[in-house]
Scaffold this active site. Structure first.
Site, PDB file in Angstrom:
ATOM      1  N   ASP A   8      -6.103  25.301  13.937  1.00  0.00           N
ATOM      2  CA  ASP A   8      -5.563  25.070  15.273  1.00  0.00           C
ATOM      3  C   ASP A   8      -6.375  24.025  16.039  1.00  0.00           C
ATOM      4  OD1 ASP A   8      -7.702  26.742  15.233  1.00  0.00           O
ATOM      5  OD2 ASP A   8      -6.703  28.436  16.189  1.00  0.00           O
ATOM      6  N   ASP A  62       3.524  36.664   6.185  1.00  0.00           N
ATOM      7  CA  ASP A  62       2.818  36.080   5.053  1.00  0.00           C
ATOM      8  C   ASP A  62       2.374  37.139   4.051  1.00  0.00           C
ATOM      9  OD1 ASP A  62       2.791  33.406   4.602  1.00  0.00           O
ATOM     10  OD2 ASP A  62       0.636  33.192   4.885  1.00  0.00           O
TER      11      ASP A  62
END
Ligand SMILES: *[C@@H]1O[C@H](CO)[C@@H](O)[C@H](O)[C@H]1NC(C)=O
Ligand SMILES: CC(=O)N[C@H]1CO[C@H](CO)[C@@H](O)[C@@H]1O
Length: 570
Positions: free
Chosen positions: A326, A27
């Site tokens: 998450d 990223d």
């Protein structure tokens, strides 16, 4: 080298390589990382046969060479010397390029992928890069190699990127076109696989004939190789790992914690549990025809605009809008009727690096607690179900609860292998998190600020490393979090000293009465002062670079004196 080790350790799983595909999501979109990955691809052609032939563990080369002793067998010893040389050469190449800050032109010619960086403006403004580095390649002994793919999704300043959840979703789409494996393992780049059998272990749960069809994901604990004996930042999360998560197993299963987790692809994509249908693993396998994709098609899947007007981030893939993407993704999977499994084998499956300074610890917990708070305030909050239970003004029941919780916590900690000093450190970090990380998270949540989460850097210089190993708290930087912690502990000290001095000026009878009404306050304050000892040390005594900066000391002392003076005159 950390990323290279992670990649190699998962490429070397003991599993048919033609069924494995490894994807690196970068990223940061860095050509340096891409260079490192091209080198890992070359090295894997020798590393994987070596792992296979000698059944070595662990299969992260950095960890292996750190712990391995020279083999006694001559042939093995020769191979060991060769592979170690290859590894060190790779390490030198990568470190040279890192020190250089860019990939030199002659090396850029080695792989056509580098041309992708010709049009790069910045890490926050660039087109998608998808490069398949290994595909149906063979290793030095003619066995297949796993696929290896590099991805940096498109980033543009005017498109919000949704942090890790956004990156994971792009990866899920890309991989569905290239390998489309029915099971996805996600591992953070600061962890490596410490057991080459982990894939097979995890598959046992999914393929269980009785219960396997209910399982959406298998979560392994986060284990850290960098935790010192007495865990000065309470970073090992041992009770969570050894007790709490096992408890969740009795209630539908653990949360998804973002790393070391095997997911079923179809469920991550939003499938609901229908109770009956069992997976035909044979079918899933034959199903896996690989399509021919043009690079343009793949890049489109990783573009900024692909998700507009789709269910990605809502019903599909990882959820957006929460700093703990998450946890909320795992909860939503449970809400769709699935179960999960917590698997905590004795030999740890994934090893990572934990926070090594106080600031990192607090920043990390601020982000986590901010996310958890958002969940707490949501309409599914577990808190609404626990209201109105304890409403007694009596002192004894409260004292009983405090004492028994503390004793219980202490015994639990020891039982899980912790030390007494480790528990004491854990209590200190417990107090600090509550007065800084959680407080700031609360304020951010109420003000609805922009989920700005700061990634904690885990790169250490030598001084910090040395102090970390001596279990000395590392402050070093001046941040609102450390200032708050320092101020509150100064206030404890001022109050404690104040109370003791005041009582000494009294005659015996008055003093007796005074302590009768104030006993609990004095004891609590005294406990806090004892807990804060290392902090006072860092404020006034230590001279090294990790001490509390003078500016923070001045602020803390001033704030504490100011607050106590105000209360004195009230
Ligand atoms: C990692 O794996 C090695 C075997 O390769 C084992 O000896 C070691 O105990 C494992 N580490 C942990 C922390 O479990
Ligand atoms: C105490 C400890 O395990 N320290 C290790 C932390 O990680 C670095 C780099 O990964 C090692 O060099 C240290 O030995």
């Amino acid at each position: 080298m950390m990323v290279v080790s992670t990649v190699l350790s998962v490429m070397a799983y003991d599993y048919p390589p033609e069924k494995l595909a490894v994807y690196l999501s970068d990223d940061g979109g860095s050509e340096l990382t891409f260079y490192a990955l091209t080198q890992a691809a070359i090295f894997s052609k020798h590393w994987l046969p070596y792992c296979r032939n000698y059944k070595i563990e662990p299969r992260s080369p950095v960890a292996y060479f750190k712990s391995a002793s020279r083999p006694s067998n001559t042939k093995h010893d020769q191979d060991y010397t060769n592979i170690k040389k290859l590894f060190e050469e790779m390490e030198d190449r990568i470190e040279n390029v890192m020190n250089n800050g860019r990939v030199p032109d002659e090396l850029r010619l080695e792989h056509e992928g580098f041309t992708e960086w010709d049009s790069f403006t910045s890490p926050k403004d660039h087109a998608a890069v998808v490069q398949i580095l290994l595909d149906q390649n063979e290793d030095a002994e003619g066995h297949s190699l796993p696929k290896l793919v590099y991805l940096a999704r498109e980033k543009r300043p005017d498109h919000f990127h949704n942090f890790k959840a956004g990156a994971m979703n792009a990866l899920i789409r890309i991989s569905s076109k290239i390998s489309n494996g029915p099971i996805i393992l996600n591992v953070d780049c600061d962890m490596y696989s410490n057991n080459s059998d982990t894939v097979r272990d995890a598959l046992c749960f999914f393929m269980d004939e009785e219960k396997g069809h209910e399982i959406a994901f298998v979560q392994y604990p986060q284990c850290f190789e960098n935790v010192t004996k007495n865990e000065v930042y309470g970073g090992s999360m041992r009770v969570l790992r050894e007790v709490d998560f096992h408890g969740l197993d009795g209630n539908g299963g653990p949360l998804y914690v973002g790393t070391g987790c095997f997911h079923r692809r179809d469920i991550l994509l939003g499938k609901s549990f229908d109770g009956e249908s069992r997976i035909d693993w044979k079918m899933e396998n034959d199903h896996k025809e690989t399509q021919e994709n043009t690079t343009e098609e793949l890049k489109n899947l990783a573009s900024c605009t692909y998700e507009i007007d789709t269910e990605w981030g809502k019903e599909m893939g990882l959820k957006y809008g929460c700093p703990v993407e998450d946890v909320i993704t795992g909860l939503s999977i449970h809400c769709r009727g699935w179960k999960s499994v917590f698997y905590n084998p004795k030999r740890e499956a994934f090893l990572g690096v934990s926070a090594t300074t106080l600031d990192q610890t607090l920043v990390q917990h601020k982000r986590w607690s901010e996310g958890d708070l958002l969940i707490l305030l949501s309409k599914y909050s577990p808190a609404w179900y626990g209201l109105g239970k304890v409403t007694s003004g009596w002192f004894l029941p409260f004292a009983y609860i405090i004492v028994s919780i503390t004793a219980f916590d202490y015994l639990e900690f020891l039982r899980c292998g912790g030390t007494t000093k480790g528990w004491w450190n854990d209590r200190r970090i417990w107090v600090y998190k509550r007065t800084s990380s959680y407080l700031f998270a609360l304020i951010d949540t109420i003000l609805g600020s922009d989920l700005s989460f700061v990634i904690s850097s885990k790169v250490m210089d030598n001084d910090v490393q040395a102090r970390y190993e001596k279990e000395m708290m590392e402050f070093g930087v001046s941040s609102p979090l450390t200032t708050t912690v320092a101020t509150i502990s100064m206030l404890n000290l001022v109050c404690f000293v104040g109370v003791v001095m005041k009582s000494m000026l009294m005659d015996k009878v008055t003093r007796g009465g005074y302590y009768e009404t104030m006993a609990v306050h004095v004891v609590l304050c005294g406990v806090l002062v004892a807990l804060n000892m290392p902090l006072y040390w860092a404020l006034f005594v230590r001279k090294d670079k990790g001490k509390i900066p003078d500016s923070v000391t001045v602020k803390a002392v001033f704030h504490a004196l100011f607050i106590s003076t105000v209360f004195f005159f009230l």
